[in-house]
Write an enzyme that holds these catalytic residues in place. Structure first.
Site, PDB file in Angstrom:
ATOM      1  CG  ASP A   1      -4.797  -4.301   9.085  1.00  0.00           C
ATOM      2  OD1 ASP A   1      -5.074  -5.394   8.542  1.00  0.00           O
ATOM      3  OD2 ASP A   1      -3.660  -4.003   9.466  1.00  0.00           O
TER       4      ASP A   1
ATOM      5  CD  GLU B   1      -2.564  -1.248   2.656  1.00  0.00           C
ATOM      6  OE1 GLU B   1      -3.713  -1.714   2.653  1.00  0.00           O
ATOM      7  OE2 GLU B   1      -1.979  -0.859   3.688  1.00  0.00           O
TER       8      GLU B   1
ATOM      9  CE  LYS C   1      -4.602  -9.173   9.095  1.00  0.00           C
ATOM     10  NZ  LYS C   1      -4.482  -8.020   9.957  1.00  0.00           N
TER      11      LYS C   1
END
Lengths: 342, 342
Positions: A227, A56, A231
């Site tokens: 997060d 990310e 998940k």
């Protein structure tokens, strides 16, 4: 000139200043930035998902400074000797776009995640909390414990992890620092008498780390592990019973516990509690949940805290990252060997 | 272990290997990656716009390696002694998310932008092109000229810039390398007899660097400067008359010359020309335009080209970017000073 704090110097900084004083200082940066939430450019992070995990990029800016973080999340990494999460990031001047500060952020992310958790809990948990249950004793656990002691004085921990070795590691790390630690045999045992419950597990799965019937009224749940898409850690029934606080709803609805709920499931943005625009906890009996996913503004705060704390010391080194020709229109001069052809 | 090529070593690499051999090698990486376009994760870059300029993150991945670039664009920078564009970037392993390679990319972006332009022109310009007009003689100009000579043998340049000093700089840099350079007094004079026209100006404005009536049939236009919202160089009438090639339509429709056109304005994705799925130039008389904005896959190619070319040499240094605890679940061990409390 770009300044750089590498892993070695990050480690030295934390050892010199101490985790708890750093947490206290970092929460000041976090609260100052969360309180001016509307001044920031905000986008959900840009994720590249693969079967192995996620990579990310998390940018934000207050129109004076720009920050971004690179971070990965690979739940199967520890079994192969790698960390689940590694990160680095930087600050840049918005005025000219030049990067000014680069830093390792694996350790810094651990600090800022824990500092953010404690910042929220201090405002929405019941006053007088003294016992924390911890479900999951991985890399983030010690930082969470130290943040909650620094900000709220909590020093009694009841810890459960499916991996007993992880609990032993936590005990080894924290008992010498004065924590009172109980290794629980199960989640319900860990929860006994706990005022605050921190869930921080790493499975990339729709797991139910906490079921609704396990949780008593009045508890604050610090839900750190759920997060990313797919998940989660909490029972949807538990979310229904609770008041849920989030960082940035647009991101949390994709990545947090509330990805399990309807798109209009009510949440409270924490920054509004900080400014007084919204109420925090509404009653003694209410269950409060911080659905933590980690937002770019917290990294912005953490990077500035680190930079300011290490400015002018040998913890920062210069890194040769930006080409700097004398004439800015003559970039080629840097590589011109002036060898005539033919 | 993350390897790093800083500005000094990037400069040494370019001087040692030479711009033209690097361009030739880089186009091989570019063509190999553009030809497997569908293997890549693609998103339009993530831009943070301010009144001063733009800061962008450009990620992509082929599911084995991940790359991203940080790049700014600040048209008013040169007047204040800064460069319009600076950049750095990195490669990571998708498998575990660890960063493997960090590099300055101000120079590398200059190389890859020029290499991409020459890659496209070689496929869609008329065969036998020998004269290039260049409108704009800023930081990118020398790299464009060298890429076109390396790939297509072009060594006659007709150059116009509103700033005569920029043209003199280009002449000073390129004449010793064997280029035949005419300093034109205007855009129409620069265009006389040109087979290829490269526009590369930096104003953040809807400028008309080339009007439709200035351009003769058969010309290939390499439109480099129009690369963000509100920044264009070509007359919409010229676009209407031409066949337009793009990197990634989703991004080019936001940032390129075609931001001026309807959302369904027809374009050809260049990678399809490379694989043979689409035709390039359709006739001798056709005007072709490469609406270059720069896409993340080209940075991916350039970073891999640089890494492979410098592997095992002293042009790469180790950088201490990823915390590496012996037990991946015990990040805290890195900062644990084991000082008991009280």
């Amino acid at each position: 000139m770009t300044q750089f704090v590498d892993v070695k110097n990050m480690t030295r900084w934390i050892q010199q200043d101490g985790v708890e004083p750093i947490m206290t200082a970092m929460v000041e940066y976090l609260e100052a930035d969360f309180a001016r939430w509307e001044a920031f450019d905000k986008v959900p992070r840009v994720a590249s998902h693969t079967p192995f995990g996620v990579i990310e990029l998390m940018p934000t800016s207050d129109n004076k400074e720009y920050a971004f973080k690179y971070v990965n999340g690979h739940p199967s990494n520890p079994a192969r000797g790698f960390q689940t999460v590694t990160a680095f990031g930087m600050l840049a001047e918005v005025d000219n776009g030049y990067p000014t500060f680069l830093a390792e952020m694996t350790l810094l992310t651990a600090l800022r995640t824990a500092a953010t958790s404690a910042m929220v809990a201090r405002r929405v948990a019941r006053p007088g909390a003294s016992v924390m249950a911890m479900i999951g004793a991985g890399s983030q656990a010690e930082f969470q414990a130290l943040a909650f002691r620094a900000l709220m004085g909590i020093d009694q921990l009841r810890v459960y992890d499916v991996d007993p070795a992880a609990v032993e590691k936590l005990r080894r790390n924290l008992e010498p620092l004065g924590f009172d630690i109980l290794a629980a045999g199960s989640t319900p045992e860990a929860l006994l008498g706990a005022d605050i419950v921190t869930t921080c597990t790493a499975d990339k799965a729709r797991a139910t780390i906490l079921s609704s019937e396990q949780v008593h009224s009045g508890v604050h749940i610090n839900a750190v592990g759920g997060d990313c898409p797919g998940k989660t850690e909490l029972d949807p029934q538990l979310l229904m019973r609770s008041k849920v606080f989030v960082e940035y709803p647009e991101q949390t609805r994709i990545e947090g516990e509330i990805q399990q709920m309807a798109p209009d499931f009510p949440v409270t943005e924490f920054w509004k509690v900080l400014t007084g625009a919204e109420e925090g906890r509404s009653s003694e009996e209410q269950i409060t949940i911080f659905d933590s996913v980690g937002f770019a503004i917290a990294d912005f705060s953490a990077l500035r805290c680190l930079r300011d704390a290490t400015a002018g010391t040998d913890l920062q080194a210069h890194i040769d990252l930006v080409a700097d020709p004398e004439d800015p229109k003559d970039l080629f001069s840097l590589v011109n060997t002036l060898k005539p052809v033919g």
